[in-house]
Design a protein around this motif. Structure first.
Motif, PDB file in Angstrom:
ATOM      1  N   GLY A  42       0.813  -1.216   0.000  1.00 42.49           N
ATOM      2  CA  GLY A  42       0.000   0.000   0.000  1.00 42.49           C
ATOM      3  C   GLY A  42       0.840   1.256   0.000  1.00 42.49           C
ATOM      4  N   ARG A  43       0.433   2.233  -0.813  1.00 37.62           N
ATOM      5  CA  ARG A  43       1.199   3.481  -0.887  1.00 37.62           C
ATOM      6  C   ARG A  43       1.038   4.279   0.417  1.00 37.62           C
ATOM      7  N   ALA A  80       0.013   7.138   2.932  1.00 37.85           N
ATOM      8  CA  ALA A  80      -0.923   8.263   3.039  1.00 37.85           C
ATOM      9  C   ALA A  80      -0.367   9.261   4.049  1.00 37.85           C
ATOM     10  N   LEU A  81       0.152   8.760   5.163  1.00 36.38           N
ATOM     11  CA  LEU A  81       0.672   9.644   6.208  1.00 36.38           C
ATOM     12  C   LEU A  81       2.081  10.140   5.909  1.00 36.38           C
ATOM     13  N   LEU A 108       3.578  10.407   2.839  1.00 38.86           N
ATOM     14  CA  LEU A 108       3.749  10.769   1.430  1.00 38.86           C
ATOM     15  C   LEU A 108       4.766  11.910   1.328  1.00 38.86           C
ATOM     16  N   GLU A 111      -5.203   3.489   5.597  1.00 41.45           N
ATOM     17  CA  GLU A 111      -4.382   4.491   6.284  1.00 41.45           C
ATOM     18  C   GLU A 111      -4.798   5.867   5.770  1.00 41.45           C
ATOM     19  N   TYR A 112      -4.875   6.859   6.641  1.00 40.59           N
ATOM     20  CA  TYR A 112      -5.093   8.219   6.152  1.00 40.59           C
ATOM     21  C   TYR A 112      -4.516   9.285   7.075  1.00 40.59           C
ATOM     22  N   ARG A 153      -7.004  -8.300  -4.911  1.00 42.63           N
ATOM     23  CA  ARG A 153      -5.829  -7.525  -5.332  1.00 42.63           C
ATOM     24  C   ARG A 153      -6.218  -6.453  -6.366  1.00 42.63           C
ATOM     25  N   MET A 190      -7.943  -3.573  -4.495  1.00 43.57           N
ATOM     26  CA  MET A 190      -6.961  -2.752  -3.782  1.00 43.57           C
ATOM     27  C   MET A 190      -6.182  -1.842  -4.739  1.00 43.57           C
ATOM     28  N   ASN A 191      -5.681  -2.425  -5.816  1.00 47.19           N
ATOM     29  CA  ASN A 191      -4.871  -1.629  -6.753  1.00 47.19           C
ATOM     30  C   ASN A 191      -5.702  -0.560  -7.452  1.00 47.19           C
ATOM     31  N   ASN A 218      -6.469   2.265  -4.921  1.00 48.08           N
ATOM     32  CA  ASN A 218      -5.282   3.098  -4.700  1.00 48.08           C
ATOM     33  C   ASN A 218      -4.990   3.998  -5.901  1.00 48.08           C
ATOM     34  N   LEU A 224      -7.361   6.808  -5.689  1.00 50.19           N
ATOM     35  CA  LEU A 224      -7.128   7.625  -4.482  1.00 50.19           C
ATOM     36  C   LEU A 224      -5.813   8.405  -4.557  1.00 50.19           C
ATOM     37  N   GLU A 236      -5.179  11.770   0.499  1.00 53.40           N
ATOM     38  CA  GLU A 236      -4.256  11.300   1.535  1.00 53.40           C
ATOM     39  C   GLU A 236      -4.877  10.101   2.248  1.00 53.40           C
ATOM     40  N   VAL A 237      -5.349   9.176   1.423  1.00 63.37           N
ATOM     41  CA  VAL A 237      -5.973   7.937   1.878  1.00 63.37           C
ATOM     42  C   VAL A 237      -5.340   6.804   1.076  1.00 63.37           C
ATOM     43  N   SER A 238      -4.966   5.718   1.753  1.00 65.06           N
ATOM     44  CA  SER A 238      -4.341   4.597   1.065  1.00 65.06           C
ATOM     45  C   SER A 238      -4.931   3.279   1.545  1.00 65.06           C
ATOM     46  N   VAL A 239      -5.163   2.355   0.615  1.00 65.28           N
ATOM     47  CA  VAL A 239      -5.642   1.017   0.965  1.00 65.28           C
ATOM     48  C   VAL A 239      -4.423   0.137   1.209  1.00 65.28           C
ATOM     49  N   LEU A 240      -4.312  -0.401   2.436  1.00 65.94           N
ATOM     50  CA  LEU A 240      -3.150  -1.224   2.788  1.00 65.94           C
ATOM     51  C   LEU A 240      -3.404  -2.699   2.539  1.00 65.94           C
TER      52      LEU A 240
END
Lengths: 245, 245
Positions: free
Chosen positions: A120-121, A123-124, A126, B9-10, B73, B76-77, B80, B83, B87-91
């Motif tokens: 996952g990329r 977010a916090l 970046l 995560e954000y 998968r 998720m990809n 992301n 997004l 400032e939000v990411s799927v982990l």
């Protein structure tokens, strides 16, 4: 004239590097603007490391002279007040010997390179880490990195625009460790060539991905040829964490 | 219809909290926008914790149904990718049982509160920590915090707008530790009242500053009176770090 030493933290994302450039936001420009606002003087500061665009610091050190001897606590608080709109913070301020110089008195610089190593990329974080989706073998990176320690001609790991007279430097420490989801690379030396840390990091990532062996890294160093360097790591993950005197 | 679970995560700084509000940027809105862009459906997601404005997450969990069974998968990809400006990411993404629910199946929530405890203001973690210049006694905070553990009426530490039916909650863990320049407060419970973590943190800081004794904190809890609460800690330092099922 009293001389002062500041320890500085900054998020380099919004700055065109440390060094003053006309018409560009720089860390040096922000600090000199705050000094002018504080005491009315146009002061030129000296820094231990002139970090590139996007590079961060948790322990940059600068020095400068003031006409009047202010208490160091006053200088620190005033500068932080004038830096409130900037992503630059003064962590410490002390009056030092007039012979002391942030750049020329330094005997060592320490850099940290942070790689976020997960699918996952960020977010916090970046802009504050290099994001690598594929799993890195931190142990293999650490082992390979030991070939870089010592006195070497670092031409391979030196930017073509590097202005250092000699490509020879002594690397004292190269340490690669896994810290949770991150891989941390720590480098210590008296001084570094331009983009040396990012060049070494990019090549070590090739090792971590299994594309290069430790011998490939050693061969790249021994080639003394910029073309032998791996992809240069982005500025996002790089931090000047400390300077020794 | 297949049901999916996402771990998210954000950085909450730029969002008016988690929950959708018309005309406001929210985390839920960002994720639902990405889902719509991905599969064309207008999907309403459920979340383990509806965090406030400015509160961050490293382990928020959400669930939703899709009409078509996509590989997790791919979901998720794709999310992301949509997004990327947020400032939000799927982990993590997984297909789960259709009975499973991010909110109602949760058996525990874990929060971290980060206080940067040093004279210099944060440059790198601005908006991500609560900055306290005065030295905090983390050990005293930890000791006092143990009075909060267990089943209590937490009226003192509950926002006046809290919509929970009962003020009684069981706090499983309250741990305060010093981590370098930071003081970390970790709280775990099946569920929390509105602003409970920030209310408890603000009061524990009074203990850390020496203004309150451990007995004062206990008395505040036992008062079951919102007026007995210390200053509520700001959202900046708060992270939803995990949910258990």
């Amino acid at each position: 004239m009293p001389r002062y030493r500041l320890t500085i933290e900054y998020d380099g994302s919004g700055y065109n590097g440390f060094q003053t450039q006309a018409g560009q936001p720089t860390v040096q420009g922000a600090i000199e603007m705050a000094l002018k606002a504080f005491c009315g003087e146009s002061i030129r500061i000296a820094a231990a490391g002139r970090t590139d665009t996007g590079v961060h610091a948790t322990g940059q050190v600068v020095s400068f002279d003031l006409e009047k001897a202010w208490p160091s606590r006053t200088v620190m608080n005033a500068l932080n007040a004038y830096l409130i709109e900037e992503e630059v913070s003064v962590l410490d301020c002390a009056e030092v010997d007039p012979e002391w110089h942030a750049r020329f008195s330094a005997t060592g610089r320490k850099y940290l390179y942070r790689i976020l190593n997960r699918p996952g990329r960020p977010a916090l974080d970046l802009g504050r880490v290099w994001h690598m989706k594929k799993a890195l073998d931190a142990d293999a990176m650490h082992e390979a990195a030991q070939a870089l320690v010592g006195l070497h001609d670092f031409t391979t790991f030196r930017d073509v625009n590097c202005q250092s007279k000699s490509p020879e430097k002594t690397l004292d420490v190269a340490r690669v460790t896994r810290v949770g989801e991150e891989v941390h690379l720590v480098f210590e030396a008296r001084s570094f060539l331009h983009r040396q840390v990012r060049s070494m990091t990019g090549s070590l990532v090739e090792v971590g991905l299994g594309r290069w062996s430790a011998d490939d890294l050693k061969a790249a160093l021994e080639a003394k040829d910029r073309a032998a360097c791996g992809p240069v790591a982005p500025s996002d993950g790089l931090y000047l964490t400390g300077v020794t005197y």
